[in-house]
Write a protein that holds these residues in place. Sequence first.
Motif, PDB file in Angstrom:
ATOM      1  N   GLN A 443       0.816  -1.210   0.000  1.00  0.00           N
ATOM      2  CA  GLN A 443       0.000   0.000   0.000  1.00  0.00           C
ATOM      3  C   GLN A 443       0.856   1.270   0.000  1.00  0.00           C
ATOM      4  O   GLN A 443       0.394   2.336  -0.358  1.00  0.00           O
ATOM      5  CB  GLN A 443      -0.945   0.020   1.208  1.00  0.00           C
ATOM      6  CG  GLN A 443      -1.964  -1.084   1.211  1.00  0.00           C
ATOM      7  CD  GLN A 443      -3.037  -0.888   0.159  1.00  0.00           C
ATOM      8  OE1 GLN A 443      -2.981   0.001  -0.668  1.00  0.00           O
ATOM      9  NE2 GLN A 443      -4.037  -1.761   0.166  1.00  0.00           N
ATOM     10  N   LEU A 514      -9.356   4.450  -3.705  1.00  0.00           N
ATOM     11  CA  LEU A 514      -8.588   3.406  -3.028  1.00  0.00           C
ATOM     12  C   LEU A 514      -9.335   2.787  -1.859  1.00  0.00           C
ATOM     13  O   LEU A 514      -8.889   1.813  -1.280  1.00  0.00           O
ATOM     14  CB  LEU A 514      -7.284   4.000  -2.513  1.00  0.00           C
ATOM     15  CG  LEU A 514      -6.314   4.435  -3.609  1.00  0.00           C
ATOM     16  CD1 LEU A 514      -5.110   5.106  -2.998  1.00  0.00           C
ATOM     17  CD2 LEU A 514      -5.886   3.233  -4.422  1.00  0.00           C
ATOM     18  N   VAL A 838      -5.111   4.721  -9.651  1.00  0.00           N
ATOM     19  CA  VAL A 838      -4.466   4.223  -8.446  1.00  0.00           C
ATOM     20  C   VAL A 838      -3.123   4.902  -8.247  1.00  0.00           C
ATOM     21  O   VAL A 838      -2.219   4.688  -9.014  1.00  0.00           O
ATOM     22  CB  VAL A 838      -4.245   2.690  -8.472  1.00  0.00           C
ATOM     23  CG1 VAL A 838      -3.672   2.280  -7.135  1.00  0.00           C
ATOM     24  CG2 VAL A 838      -5.550   2.007  -8.730  1.00  0.00           C
TER      25      VAL A 838
END
Lengths: 838, 136
Positions: A443, A514, A838
Amino acid sequence: MSTDFQGEHLMPGHLGQFFIILSFGSALLSTISYFFATTQSNKLDQSWFRLGRWSFYVNTFSVVAIGCCLFYIIYNHLFEYHYAWAHSSSTLPVYYIISSYWEGQEGSFWLWTFWQAVLGNVLIWRAKSWEKPVMVVVGLSQVLLSSMLIGVEILGSRLGSSPFILLRDAIEGPIFSRPDYMQYVKDGNGLNPLLQNYWMVIHPPTLFLGFASMIIPFAYAVAGLWQRRYKEWVAAAIPYALFAVMILGTGIIMGSFWAYESLNFGGFWNWDPVENASLIPWLVLIAAVHVLIVFKNTGHSYFTATLLTLLSFVLVLYASFLTRSGILGETSVHAFTDLGMFWHLVVDVLVFLGITVGLLIWRWKELPFSKKEEETYSREFWVFVGSAFLALSCLQLVIVTSVPVWNAIFKTNIAPPTNPITLYNIFQAGFAVVVTFFLGFTQFLKYKKTDATRFYITTLLYLFVAALLTAVVVYITGLYKLKLVFMLAMFGAIYGILANSKILADAFKGKFKLAGSAVAHIGFALLLVGALIAAGTSKVVSQNETGIIQVKDFDKAGDARENIMLYKNQPVDMGGYKVTYIGDSLVAPNHYFKVDYKKYNEAGKLTEHFVLTPNSQANAKMGLVSSPDTKHYLLHDLYTHITAAPIKEEEGLAAGSTEIGHDEHDATEDDKHYNPPVVYEASLGDTIRFREGYMVLTGLNKAPKLQNIPLGKNDVAVGAQLQIVSHGITYKAEPVFMIKGGNTFDFARKVDDVGLKLRFSKIIPEKNKFELTIYQQPESQKPYIVMRAINFPYINFFWSGTIIMVIGFLMSIFRRSSELKVVEVKGKPAKTKAGTLV
Amino acid sequence: MKKSSILGIIVIAVAIAVIISTYSNTSTYGSFKDAEQTKDELHIVGHLNKDKQLYYEPTKDANYFSFYMRDNKGEECKVVFTGTKPQDFERSEQIVLTGQMRGKEFHASKILMKCPSKYTQDKLEVTEAKAKQANI
């Protein structure tokens, strides 16, 4: 041979069988038509395409019609049909008729074809340019599934198994030569009591919707390779793959909830082959989804993404082979028995495995392998590695679960591991360590390239905080008593939660795209936290603290003394509670046992009091089956179930009597159920002690009620009023002494709860005393239960993690499909500029 | 060397490790005779000897259950299980035990039993029907 049988209803069966053949034929036609529609060179000719669509509609209609016929049969208790006879009974309430509907293999196959038909219609509606090739694959799967239901003899062997087969054709028996045999088939076998649970009404449909929806990503992958649209299919398949993952995941957890609520293996997960069979394709598809997203964003890992997507569906079929072919017979208690479909199921797996391997070889040279290597500090690389480990964890599951298959193939005779659960736990926890760390630190990475210094700083910071938190959690829950790997898994899970929470926090600041993945990851990690603590530190609390009677020559094997014996109304200390078996009640066919839990604080004050009612079902057909009852707390659950009890068969229960050893007719016979009597001489107000309490002679009743015995002028009847106190409960009893016609009689009274029989046997006027004869039941004759209680700490993390994960999936689905719409509106190919998303 | 090749090697290594460890953790199906010669846990497949008594007296010890089983080679042995009598044990057709020998008794840690296809019982109970036939 043509006996004219009476009382049969053949119409729904004939109709159903007709629709089975129709569904098979129309699926075949649809597949062929779609195939030609895909391959034909004349793009203007719509005839194959239309035929494909219409035959699929016919297929959908006939599948629904099969369902209606079968439901009609079960609902109307037409026991001349084997399926109705084997899986239901006339006493079954409607909602369980629904679960009996998919208890058998045929019903669950039907459920699968039904969902596949529904999804096929969704694809016809939405797939647009993909419809033709995708529907070839869906149609083919529909052909194979409906062939499982045909049940017609072809070349001497039966193909599939029909739910409409008649009882007299399914079972051999001299009775079936009688034209009026239906007179003797009054009722069906009934539904297995374990399945009589509300979860069984919704768990199978969810699970099979999950299985069925896994065909869609597979079909897209096949269509992409076939039509050389190598990259386009990915974006279209992702929302469906996420949907499949979400539904199948929900179905699996529902199954584990059902296990927790109604199975007595003591927990929510048992690594049973049947459970593994649904878990394996799920994990593989999760890995596939991740690699698909990586490919979509960066163009890397095409081959892995395709391979995992294709394999996930092959594994669904393999799972169905494992559970339905009977091959797991010796390793699983609840695998289906073989219905003679072994090779049929093998063919099913091989066809789709063949398609997978064949297509990949055929198109190998054209596959869009990326020439450039991934950056080390890039998200794509590490998500890819993480997915590889997820897939590896499945490999372990497949290998161990398939031991009987290896035996069959290699003619070996290997027994499964003696302790498969420990083996699975350790291995899967090991994989979980890797996977959770990956779902955490990826992440902090960006696609393409990340600033390494910044990445290290954030990663290490979160690792440090996670380590501190883990130490606290491990200490509080007692996880440190277990193997290191479980602590590491906890570390990974906590790290995963923290890292994804940061992303979620950022998401609320604006990067909302997200949020879905962050929520799903948090849910998954929470689920692991719950599972680790609940399974790792669950404690059997039902260990008797008052000492146990040792059996001669018995040296303790392991630490398995997990069952506790409770006599009625006799409290026992157990795990901090005072536990008493206070009685039972009957709601046929369930026999509920009331177990009273009391907790006192140090000052002796009652702090907690509740009653659990685990039940056992004495079912004449299925045997005795227990279901647990659970007290839910916020931070832990107390789970209780009956492992043994003197339970009567159904017939006895119906009469309403649950006490043991009562034979009123023969007094001397009855006395055998008691210890030798003890005679007391007592005056009014005297106290008599016995093993479990005392009784007081409080008074005499000069006119006791006696049924059917008229008293003459000189006859006398006196009742001795007794107040009996045992374990804090007061009972009253009044045995009667009588002189009638110069002879003395007495009428005994029983207090079954205390195991007493009381006789007022004599009056001694000279001493002004009364003779009482007291019979006590020996311990072994008293009502008792044997139960097991387990404490599952923090199990709510497990359930809430699941819900959070499903919400995360749902958010991702919306996001991915809205992306798709944007792309379609723009009329561009479904390829997004890397790095923008993203 | 490409990173993905390194990863490939790691994956293959883990896969091999999984296979080996699984294989080393599997046990063997054996007989009571085999059990006498080893201290390891093993699986024994056999049938309940229905002539001999099943012992389960919860009032004496709720965690002691014993019975006699004949393995597939025909050898009989007393089996002790620390727990309650599995429900419907008398009706079992086949039993798979996991455990080890202790002296002359086999101490089972796990019992898996197969009842006459409990869930899809293809035996019509004709006892009642027969009785009626006689009356007609």
